[in-house]
Design a protein around this motif. Structure first.
Motif, PDB file in Angstrom:
ATOM      1  N   UNK A   1      51.726  53.293  27.506  1.00 25.17           N
ATOM      2  CA  UNK A   1      51.486  51.768  28.877  1.00 25.17           C
ATOM      3  C   UNK A   1      50.482  52.381  29.799  1.00 25.17           C
ATOM      4  N   UNK A   2      49.533  53.327  30.111  1.00 20.87           N
ATOM      5  CA  UNK A   2      48.977  52.693  31.592  1.00 20.87           C
ATOM      6  C   UNK A   2      47.868  52.600  31.028  1.00 20.87           C
ATOM      7  N   UNK A   3      47.421  52.462  29.967  1.00 18.47           N
ATOM      8  CA  UNK A   3      46.041  52.411  29.006  1.00 18.47           C
ATOM      9  C   UNK A   3      45.651  51.303  28.907  1.00 18.47           C
ATOM     10  N   UNK A   4      45.898  50.681  29.989  1.00 21.37           N
ATOM     11  CA  UNK A   4      45.067  49.006  30.740  1.00 21.37           C
ATOM     12  C   UNK A   4      44.390  48.555  31.143  1.00 21.37           C
ATOM     13  N   UNK A   5      43.598  47.720  30.328  1.00 21.42           N
ATOM     14  CA  UNK A   5      41.722  47.437  31.703  1.00 21.42           C
ATOM     15  C   UNK A   5      41.997  47.516  33.038  1.00 21.42           C
ATOM     16  N   UNK A   6      40.637  47.838  33.189  1.00 25.32           N
ATOM     17  CA  UNK A   6      41.080  48.054  34.725  1.00 25.32           C
ATOM     18  C   UNK A   6      40.778  47.070  35.475  1.00 25.32           C
ATOM     19  N   UNK A   7      40.152  46.220  34.863  1.00 25.59           N
ATOM     20  CA  UNK A   7      40.286  45.012  35.780  1.00 25.59           C
ATOM     21  C   UNK A   7      41.198  43.377  34.804  1.00 25.59           C
ATOM     22  N   UNK A   8      42.146  43.197  34.956  1.00 22.96           N
ATOM     23  CA  UNK A   8      42.639  41.636  34.740  1.00 22.96           C
ATOM     24  C   UNK A   8      41.888  40.765  34.851  1.00 22.96           C
ATOM     25  N   UNK A   9      41.959  40.178  33.179  1.00 23.85           N
ATOM     26  CA  UNK A   9      41.301  38.468  33.386  1.00 23.85           C
ATOM     27  C   UNK A   9      42.026  37.748  33.190  1.00 23.85           C
ATOM     28  N   UNK A  10      41.823  36.227  33.968  1.00 18.73           N
ATOM     29  CA  UNK A  10      42.339  35.172  34.421  1.00 18.73           C
ATOM     30  C   UNK A  10      41.676  34.212  33.050  1.00 18.73           C
ATOM     31  N   UNK A  11      42.527  33.141  32.976  1.00 17.07           N
ATOM     32  CA  UNK A  11      42.181  32.351  31.690  1.00 17.07           C
ATOM     33  C   UNK A  11      40.234  32.288  31.285  1.00 17.07           C
ATOM     34  N   UNK A  12      39.994  31.778  32.799  1.00 15.92           N
ATOM     35  CA  UNK A  12      38.505  31.187  32.763  1.00 15.92           C
ATOM     36  C   UNK A  12      37.481  32.742  32.186  1.00 15.92           C
ATOM     37  N   UNK A  13      38.121  34.161  31.918  1.00 15.54           N
ATOM     38  CA  UNK A  13      37.337  35.709  31.756  1.00 15.54           C
ATOM     39  C   UNK A  13      36.770  36.289  33.074  1.00 15.54           C
ATOM     40  N   UNK A  14      36.493  35.134  33.799  1.00 14.84           N
ATOM     41  CA  UNK A  14      36.685  35.952  35.354  1.00 14.84           C
ATOM     42  C   UNK A  14      37.646  37.182  36.152  1.00 14.84           C
ATOM     43  N   UNK A  15      37.230  37.797  36.965  1.00 16.49           N
ATOM     44  CA  UNK A  15      37.998  38.966  37.381  1.00 16.49           C
ATOM     45  C   UNK A  15      39.318  38.034  38.326  1.00 16.49           C
ATOM     46  N   UNK A  16      40.484  38.123  38.537  1.00 20.28           N
ATOM     47  CA  UNK A  16      41.630  37.193  38.503  1.00 20.28           C
ATOM     48  C   UNK A  16      41.596  37.322  40.178  1.00 20.28           C
ATOM     49  N   UNK A  17      41.373  37.942  41.434  1.00 19.94           N
ATOM     50  CA  UNK A  17      41.092  38.011  42.556  1.00 19.94           C
ATOM     51  C   UNK A  17      40.108  38.392  42.929  1.00 19.94           C
ATOM     52  N   UNK A  18      38.694  37.725  42.416  1.00 19.25           N
ATOM     53  CA  UNK A  18      37.653  37.186  43.313  1.00 19.25           C
ATOM     54  C   UNK A  18      37.751  35.266  43.204  1.00 19.25           C
ATOM     55  N   UNK A  19      37.169  35.804  44.984  1.00 23.40           N
ATOM     56  CA  UNK A  19      37.337  34.155  45.201  1.00 23.40           C
ATOM     57  C   UNK A  19      36.154  33.223  44.773  1.00 23.40           C
ATOM     58  N   UNK A  20      36.871  32.351  44.218  1.00 24.89           N
ATOM     59  CA  UNK A  20      35.732  31.637  43.446  1.00 24.89           C
ATOM     60  C   UNK A  20      36.280  30.283  43.615  1.00 24.89           C
ATOM     61  N   UNK A  21      34.967  29.124  44.610  1.00 23.86           N
ATOM     62  CA  UNK A  21      35.500  27.757  44.959  1.00 23.86           C
ATOM     63  C   UNK A  21      35.381  27.543  43.972  1.00 23.86           C
TER      64      UNK A  21
END
Length: 66
Positions: A6-26
């Motif tokens: 269960x710990x074998x997950x991707x490093x960064x969870x991607x959002x629907x648009x394929x970008x890092x979920x925590x990135x600040x996009x305007x």
């Protein structure tokens, strides 16, 4: 078939648009909704702490009305 831990997950969870979920996009994107919620919760907490400190804007406004 080999099972993965269960710990074998991707490093960064991607959002629907394929970008890092925590990135600040305007603009209008899934990340804006997450940041909006986070900042709203910080605002609610700040107001509650302000109110507990004795500085209630709501109480002052209601006093002026009544």
């Amino acid at each position: 078939m080999e099972s993965r831990p269960a710990t074998d997950l991707p490093q960064v969870a991607k959002a629907y648009n394929g970008v890092d979920r925590n990135s600040f996009l305007f603009g209008w994107n899934p990340q804006a909704e997450l940041w909006n919620g986070r900042l709203a919760m910080i605002g609610f907490l700040a107001y509650l702490l302000w109110d507990l400190g004795g500085y209630s804007v709501l109480r002052n406004v209601l006093h002026l009305i009544g």
